[in-house]
Design a protein around this motif. Structure first.
Motif, PDB file in Angstrom:
ATOM      1  N   LEU A 122      -1.216  -6.172 -14.020  1.00 31.26           N
ATOM      2  CA  LEU A 122      -1.388  -4.717 -14.064  1.00 31.26           C
ATOM      3  C   LEU A 122      -2.697  -4.317 -14.752  1.00 31.26           C
ATOM      4  CD1 LEU A 122       2.236  -3.519 -14.876  1.00 31.26           C
ATOM      5  CD2 LEU A 122       1.055  -3.533 -12.673  1.00 31.26           C
ATOM      6  N   ILE A 124      -0.144  -6.167  -6.668  1.00 27.47           N
ATOM      7  CA  ILE A 124      -0.188  -5.203  -7.767  1.00 27.47           C
ATOM      8  C   ILE A 124       0.694  -3.999  -7.434  1.00 27.47           C
ATOM      9  CG2 ILE A 124      -1.699  -3.579  -8.988  1.00 27.47           C
ATOM     10  CD1 ILE A 124      -3.832  -5.796  -8.967  1.00 27.47           C
ATOM     11  N   ALA A 148       4.186  -5.110  -8.133  1.00 22.50           N
ATOM     12  CA  ALA A 148       4.422  -5.234  -9.571  1.00 22.50           C
ATOM     13  C   ALA A 148       4.556  -3.853 -10.204  1.00 22.50           C
ATOM     14  CB  ALA A 148       3.277  -6.000 -10.228  1.00 22.50           C
ATOM     15  N   LEU A 149       3.704  -2.962  -9.762  1.00 17.90           N
ATOM     16  CA  LEU A 149       3.675  -1.631 -10.352  1.00 17.90           C
ATOM     17  C   LEU A 149       4.972  -0.866 -10.070  1.00 17.90           C
ATOM     18  CD1 LEU A 149       1.785   0.316 -11.910  1.00 17.90           C
ATOM     19  CD2 LEU A 149       1.018   1.176  -9.702  1.00 17.90           C
ATOM     20  N   SER A 164       7.624  -2.018 -12.317  1.00 15.34           N
ATOM     21  CA  SER A 164       7.403  -1.897 -13.767  1.00 15.34           C
ATOM     22  C   SER A 164       7.494  -0.468 -14.282  1.00 15.34           C
ATOM     23  CB  SER A 164       6.018  -2.430 -14.140  1.00 15.34           C
ATOM     24  OG  SER A 164       5.856  -3.735 -13.684  1.00 15.34           O
ATOM     25  N   ARG A 165       7.252   0.480 -13.428  1.00 17.73           N
ATOM     26  CA  ARG A 165       7.227   1.865 -13.904  1.00 17.73           C
ATOM     27  C   ARG A 165       8.623   2.382 -14.195  1.00 17.73           C
ATOM     28  NH1 ARG A 165       3.237   5.667 -10.563  1.00 17.73           N
ATOM     29  NH2 ARG A 165       3.575   6.914 -12.433  1.00 17.73           N
ATOM     30  N   ASP A 180       1.413   5.236 -18.563  1.00 20.88           N
ATOM     31  CA  ASP A 180       2.022   5.082 -17.242  1.00 20.88           C
ATOM     32  C   ASP A 180       1.093   5.651 -16.166  1.00 20.88           C
ATOM     33  OD1 ASP A 180       4.462   4.436 -15.614  1.00 20.88           O
ATOM     34  OD2 ASP A 180       4.227   6.583 -15.158  1.00 20.88           O
ATOM     35  N   ILE A 232      -2.120   3.326 -15.828  1.00 19.76           N
ATOM     36  CA  ILE A 232      -1.999   2.067 -15.081  1.00 19.76           C
ATOM     37  C   ILE A 232      -1.772   2.339 -13.594  1.00 19.76           C
ATOM     38  CG2 ILE A 232      -0.625  -0.045 -14.830  1.00 19.76           C
ATOM     39  CD1 ILE A 232      -0.457  -0.190 -17.830  1.00 19.76           C
ATOM     40  N   HIS A 258      -5.154   1.736 -10.375  1.00 21.53           N
ATOM     41  CA  HIS A 258      -5.012   0.959  -9.135  1.00 21.53           C
ATOM     42  C   HIS A 258      -4.970   1.841  -7.894  1.00 21.53           C
ATOM     43  CE1 HIS A 258      -4.486  -2.708 -11.351  1.00 21.53           C
ATOM     44  NE2 HIS A 258      -3.537  -2.153 -12.089  1.00 21.53           N
TER      45      HIS A 258
END
Ligand code: ADP
Ligand code: MG
Length: 724
Positions: A40, A166, A169-170, A173-174, A194, A197, A201
């Motif tokens: 990230l 990504i 992953a994002l 993860s959020r 938040d 990140i 991207h």
């Protein structure tokens, strides 16, 4: 705010991310990306804003551009060396260009829609892009947005796969937890983590990436500064300092007897040091000051503060010549100030100073001082040349000698001090951290105050990170009457100019240095070249007394040469870089550096600093025919300014971040997004906030997430901070 903390995401391996298999995991690990947090925090290198595509017919040649189009044909050819050349013809309706790669693995097919980034050149009448970045467009849903991120490939994983990983992953993860309180974000005008990140991207518009980037740069710097603040706190907690007496007689007498007025910078720095020394915690202070700004007298004041408090003072210099210079300088100043002890008869001393000797002529305080290097010993209470090493070592051990000037000899195991209270390390860039620490460890039950001096100026922001756990004092003012050294660059073929200048200055009673070319950093060859130059200058300058100085002379021989130069028996000293640091001959007004383009910028600056130390105008001739761009740039910088801080910044610009002088680079290499020069204002804020946080919460007990993050993201380097 709720959400997942980065420190937690740092514990989740990348193979948990959808689309990242074992092979990619291995490749990513090689590129330093092993956790979801790493992924990230791997920012895009650039963004493609679809509205910014160039028409092929309109591209400016030679500039970095992005074009989009259809692959019209592809051809592969084997070329010399068993390599492959791949040409793809791309058309966008306005014109066509040839994209050419020499990479056999490149995947491209007729009929694809692609976006290419690179420079367009005209080659054999056609428009060509050599090894462009290519991205296939179309079905990929991530590409339907207006702004497409291009992440630097890592471990052979290209931008498309990177982007998809990504994204995956994002989404998992959020929301991401923020370690910084909202109050702080408001105050510093930072977006929350938040948002940052997500938008670094996949920004909605290219402009949304800006505040995201600012926040993530701040985070990097904040983590680094937090680690430094914790380290400093730990030093304070773990050390037992000495409370020195800052109102005693010695310093007052010494300063009153100086043949000049202190500059206001010297006065200020001496006060800063005394405030530290008088307090209960151990001092760790860096003294930065331009060459010739007068650091030595500041060091002397600190050492005498230690001595007047009943402790020993020690100063460690990187070379014998410099140690000797300090010893002689202090000895003379003590004499002038009436602080010199009476000379004793060496025969009456048997491992002990004679308690029954006649009292010294003056009844005030005196200072017993020693010089100790690998090759020489002297003390200021015995006739020159009569002190025996074993005696001196004994007197340092039993406390008879109060002030010791030396080289690495001071940190030898076999040498012990009675009660070292104030230690100075001169020209610290010549020493490693280890040596600095070894000197501190010469005191056992407490920590002596330390003053670390450097004339290699580094930008303030670098000092904050490289020496972030030290206090920094800066001598930012030169003694009055100094005239900046005039610097000229002259082709080697015009040596006549150098000879003429030297003759003229010598006739006026001044002296000159000539520095022989650097030869592959090989001592032996350097000596040969210095010897040749010595012969040449001796031949050219009849009637002028020329001397020779290099690293392979025996110490006693070096001594003789230095003495003769200092006493004016030598007019011109031809030397290798052994004279680079610290040498102080105020009567020298000419510095000639041969093949100057071969020297590094900080070295040139140090060498030039050997002249212009008195009241007379001085000249530095850079004799050179530079053959590289870097060499040319260095010389231009030297001619343009004598300001060490500006030169240091220039040096950074030429060589790039992460190549700073000194051995303490840890931390800087961890910076992926931040650039210490460019982001200086953010660094200063990050430092202030980090130190304030630690000041109010020394073990970060109330900020466990911030602590966890420093530990998780900075890794093993900071582990010891958290051990109890
Ligand atoms: P550096 O900071 O490079 O170690 P030094 O301490 O060797 O510089 O000082 C350079 C020269 O300037 C020395 O000859 C010293 O005696 C002289 N000097 C130091 N302070 C002053 C001052 N305040 N006024 C005039 N000369 C000074
Ligand atoms: Mg010095």
């Amino acid at each position: 705010m709720a959400g997942r903390p980065l420190s937690h995401l740092a514990t989740i391996p990348v193979d948990q991310v959808k689309g990242i298999g074992p092979r990619s995991t291995k490749k990513l690990a090689e590129a330093g990306i092993s956790s979801v947090a790493d992924l990230l925090l791997h920012p895009p290198r650039r963004y493609l804003d679809r509205s910014q595509l160039f028409d092929i017919a309109a591209v400016p040649l030679g500039e970095e551009v992005t074009v989009g189009g259809l692959v019209m044909s592809v051809s592969r050819r084997r070329i010399r060396g068993n390599r492959q050349m791949i040409d793809a013809v791309i058309g966008d309706g306005t014109n066509v260009l040839v994209a050419r790669w020499f990479n056999p693995w490149i995947k491209v097919q007729e009929g694809w829609e692609v976006v290419l980034s690179g420079k367009v050149e005209r080659f054999q009448g056609k428009l060509q892009m050599k090894s462009p970045d290519m991205e296939r467009m179309g079905s990929d849903s991530l590409l339907t947005g207006r702004v497409v991120p291009f992440h630097p490939s890592a471990g052979g994983i290209g931008p498309a796969a990177m982007r998809r990983s990504i994204w995956n992953a994002l989404t998992r993860s959020r929301p991401i937890h923020d370690v910084l309180p909202e109050e702080m974000l408001d105050r510093l005008d930072l977006v929350d983590r938040d948002y940052a990140i997500a938008n670094i991207h996949f920004p909605e518009t290219a402009r949304d990436a800006e505040p995201a980037k600012k926040r993530l740069i701040f985070d990097e710097l904040f983590r680094l500064e937090l680690a430094l603040a914790l380290r400093k706190q730990k030093l304070i907690d773990d050390t037992v300092g000495v409370m020195h007496d800052t109102s005693g007689e010695l310093v007052k007498r010494f300063l009153a007897a100086l043949p000049y007025e202190l500059t206001s910078a010297q006065v200020r720095v001496i006060q800063e040091i005394e405030a530290d020394m008088g307090s209960a915690h151990a001092m760790h202070r860096l003294l930065q000051g331009e060459v010739g700004s007068g650091k030595t007298v500041v060091a002397a004041a600190a050492l005498l503060t230690g001595v007047q408090s009943g402790y020993q003072g020690a100063v460690m210099a990187p070379t014998e010549v410099l140690a000797e210079q300090h010893y002689l300088g202090f000895r003379d100043l003590f004499e002038t100030a009436g602080l010199a002890p009476a000379l004793q008869d060496p025969d009456t001393i048997e491992g002990q100073v004679n308690m029954f000797a006649e009292p010294a002529a003056n009844s005030g305080p005196t200072i017993k001082m020693a010089l100790l290097t690998a090759n020489s010993v002297e003390v200021n209470f015995l006739p020159v040349g009569t002190a025996k090493r074993a005696d001196v070592v004994g007197w340092i051990g039993d406390g008879t000698i109060e002030l010791i000037v030396g080289t690495h000899s001071l940190i030898q195991e076999s040498l012990s001090f009675d009660r070292l209270g104030m230690a100075v390390v001169d020209e610290q860039h010549r020493f490693g951290v280890y040596q600095r620490v070894s000197l501190r460890d010469k005191a056992e039950d407490y920590d002596p105050d330390m003053l670390i001096m450097t004339a290699t100026p580094i930008p303030r922001t670098y000092a904050m990170t490289l020496y972030g756990d030290l206090e920094v004092s800066t001598l930012d003012e030169m003694p009055p009457g100094r005239i900046p050294v005039m610097t000229k660059q002259i082709p080697m073929a015009q040596m006549k100019q150098a000879y003429a200048l030297i003759r003229e200055e010598v006739a006026a009673g001044h002296q000159a240095f000539v520095v022989a070319p650097l030869v592959d950093e090989s001592d032996k060859l350097e000596v040969t070249s210095a010897t040749e130059e010595f012969d040449r200058f001796t031949g050219e300058l009849s009637g002028v007394k020329v001397g020779l100085m290099h690293g392979q002379l025996r110490p006693a021989e070096k001594d003789v040469v230095m003495h003769r130069f200092r006493d004016g028996e030598i007019d011109v000293l031809v030397a290798t870089t052994v004279i680079e640091v610290g040498i102080d001959i105020p009567n020298a007004t000419v510095m000639v550096i041969l093949d100057a383009d071969r020297f590094g910028l900080s070295q040139l600056h140090q060498l030039r600093g050997r002249v212009g130390r008195g009241r007379d105008a001085a000249t530095c001739l850079l004799m050179a025919d530079p053959t590289t761009d870097e060499g040319t740039e260095r010389l231009a910088a030297m001619v343009a300014t004598t300001d060490g801080f500006r030169l240091a910044e220039e040096d950074l610009r030429i060589r790039g971040q992460g190549t700073v002088f000194g051995t303490r680079q840890a931390g800087i290499k961890d910076l992926k997004m931040a650039d210490i020069l460019r982001d200086a204002p953010l660094l200063i804020e990050a430092r202030r906030e980090a130190f304030a946080m630690v000041a109010s919460d020394p073990r970060l007990e109330n900020h466990p997430e911030a602590a966890a993050e420093v530990r998780a993201l900075l890794g093993a380097d900071v582990d010891w901070l958290f051990r109890s």
